[in-house]
Enzyme design. Structure first.
Site, PDB file in Angstrom:
ATOM      1  N   ASP A  55       0.843  -1.204   0.000  1.00  0.00           N
ATOM      2  CA  ASP A  55       0.000   0.000   0.000  1.00  0.00           C
ATOM      3  C   ASP A  55       0.881   1.257   0.000  1.00  0.00           C
ATOM      4  OD1 ASP A  55       0.865  -0.080   2.610  1.00  0.00           O
ATOM      5  OD2 ASP A  55      -1.110   0.234   3.510  1.00  0.00           O
ATOM      6  N   SER A  56       2.202   1.059  -0.055  1.00  0.00           N
ATOM      7  CA  SER A  56       3.120   2.170  -0.329  1.00  0.00           C
ATOM      8  C   SER A  56       2.782   2.796  -1.678  1.00  0.00           C
ATOM      9  CB  SER A  56       4.577   1.684  -0.315  1.00  0.00           C
ATOM     10  OG  SER A  56       4.732   0.538  -1.121  1.00  0.00           O
ATOM     11  N   ASP A  94      -1.122  -6.060  -0.004  1.00  0.00           N
ATOM     12  CA  ASP A  94      -1.363  -5.403   1.287  1.00  0.00           C
ATOM     13  C   ASP A  94      -2.854  -5.180   1.502  1.00  0.00           C
ATOM     14  OD1 ASP A  94       0.562  -4.747   3.168  1.00  0.00           O
ATOM     15  OD2 ASP A  94       1.371  -3.092   1.967  1.00  0.00           O
ATOM     16  N   LYS A 123      -1.197  -9.286   3.272  1.00  0.00           N
ATOM     17  CA  LYS A 123      -0.381  -8.781   4.395  1.00  0.00           C
ATOM     18  C   LYS A 123      -1.177  -7.732   5.152  1.00  0.00           C
ATOM     19  CE  LYS A 123       3.322  -5.852   3.838  1.00  0.00           C
ATOM     20  NZ  LYS A 123       2.894  -4.663   4.619  1.00  0.00           N
ATOM     21  N   GLU A 125      -1.083  -5.022   8.790  1.00  0.00           N
ATOM     22  CA  GLU A 125      -0.268  -4.399   9.823  1.00  0.00           C
ATOM     23  C   GLU A 125      -0.898  -4.555  11.202  1.00  0.00           C
ATOM     24  OE1 GLU A 125       0.495  -0.257   8.931  1.00  0.00           O
ATOM     25  OE2 GLU A 125       1.265  -0.717   6.931  1.00  0.00           O
ATOM     26  N   GLU A 192       9.455  -4.070  10.325  1.00  0.00           N
ATOM     27  CA  GLU A 192       9.872  -2.787   9.758  1.00  0.00           C
ATOM     28  C   GLU A 192      10.462  -1.892  10.841  1.00  0.00           C
ATOM     29  OE1 GLU A 192       7.072  -0.867   7.158  1.00  0.00           O
ATOM     30  OE2 GLU A 192       8.295   0.946   7.013  1.00  0.00           O
TER      31      GLU A 192
HETATM   32  O1  KIV Z   1       3.571  -1.037   1.627  1.00  0.00           O
HETATM   33  C1  KIV Z   1       4.722  -1.509   1.518  1.00  0.00           C
HETATM   34  O2  KIV Z   1       5.412  -1.309   0.527  1.00  0.00           O
HETATM   35  C2  KIV Z   1       5.218  -2.318   2.616  1.00  0.00           C
HETATM   36  C3  KIV Z   1       6.668  -2.698   2.607  1.00  0.00           C
HETATM   37  C4  KIV Z   1       7.495  -1.519   2.807  1.00  0.00           C
HETATM   38  C5  KIV Z   1       6.967  -3.769   3.578  1.00  0.00           C
HETATM   39  O3  KIV Z   1       4.494  -2.642   3.502  1.00  0.00           O
END
Ligand code: KIV
Length: 271
Positions: A55-56, A94, A123, A125, A192
């Site tokens: 989600d970056s 994510d 994934k 958080e 992280e």
């Molecule tokens: O969103 C993302 O790119 C991430 C990575 C930095 C682990 O969660």
């Protein structure tokens, strides 16, 4: 969703079980983010084990200051794009901000990301507050990757992007959360921005693989945001990021150098 890539025919696809075997064998896991089919394909051909649709993308694609505005639809769209370029690597998507606030919402989001987007794993958080969502998804056949330490989706609460787990209490909480996530069914864990010693301790304590970002060299694998390691993210970059484009003749060479330096242990360096 199955895509046949003639260049890679015969290459064995990476599964969650492969990651587990790699941890057992002491082979480093190489992970990078991607947000479209072309970069997905470059990563796949370079042998990147895990392609993460992070989600970056809220920062590097959409230009937001944080990942908070990213939606399930955004994630599903980009995951589907990346899936068309990835045939060997494990495709992980994510779960965006609050999409896993309850187990029901998490299951709905997983349907979009896996059923619609083609992800093989999701994934999310967080520690204790997400355990029930992890448990329910895992029980229903959704492979889950946890994410502890610096949680970018909680930036408004954290007040800044900084190292986590530096105090004794903070370190104990992270170790406890890591164990609980594994117990709830998580099959891998991103760490992280945690101190290298703590990341080493968590990695040794868990049966599942850890993938570090700014967490020292002793995690079972490493991940970076693709645009950071290609040196194209605007603004100040985190201290732990290495620009692999510097000295490389092409994006392909930069990605190959990233993979080979992780596998040989040359990067990340010990402090
Ligand atoms: O969103 C993302 O790119 C991430 C990575 C930095 C682990 O969660």
């Amino acid at each position: 969703m199955s895509h046949q890539n003639p260049k890679l025919s015969g290459a064995k696809a990476v599964t969650v079980e492969t990651l587990q075997e790699m941890k057992r064998a002491g082979q480093k896991i190489v992970c990078l983010t991607a947000y479209d089919a072309s970069f997905g394909s470059i990563l796949d051909e370079a042998g990147v084990d895990v392609v993460l649709v992070g989600d970056s993308l809220g920062n590097v694609i959409q230009g937001h200051d944080t990942t908070v505005p990213v939606t399930v639809d955004d994630m599903s769209y980009h995951t589907e794009c990346v899936s068309r370029g990835v045939h060997r690597g494990l495709l992980v998507a994510d779960m965006p901000f609050l999409s896993f606030a309850t187990p029901d919402r998490a299951v709905d989001a997983a349907v979009c990301l896996m059923g619609g987007g083609g992800a093989a794993m999701v994934k999310l958080e967080g520690g204790e507050p997400v355990l029930e969502a992890v448990r329910v998804m895992s029980q229903h056949g959704v492979p889950v990757m946890g994410h502890l330490g610096l949680l970018p989706q909680s930036i408004n609460q954290l007040g800044g992007y900084r190292m986590q787990g530096k105090s004794k209490a903070g370190a104990e909480r992270l170790l406890r959360d890591a164990r609980s996530l594994e117990e709830a069914g998580a099959r891998a864990l991103v760490l992280e921005c945690v101190p290298a010693d703590l990341a080493r301790e968590i990695t040794a304590a868990l049966g599942i693989p850890t993938i570090g970002i700014g967490a020292g060299p002793d995690c079972d694998g490493q991940v970076l945001v693709l645009y950071d390691m290609l040196g194209i993210t605007p603004g100040k970059k985190p201290r732990f990021v290495k620009d692999f484009m510097a000295g490389a003749g092409s994006v392909r060479e930069a990605v190959a150098a990233f993979a080979s330096q992780i596998r040989s242990g040359a990067w990340p360096e010990r402090d």
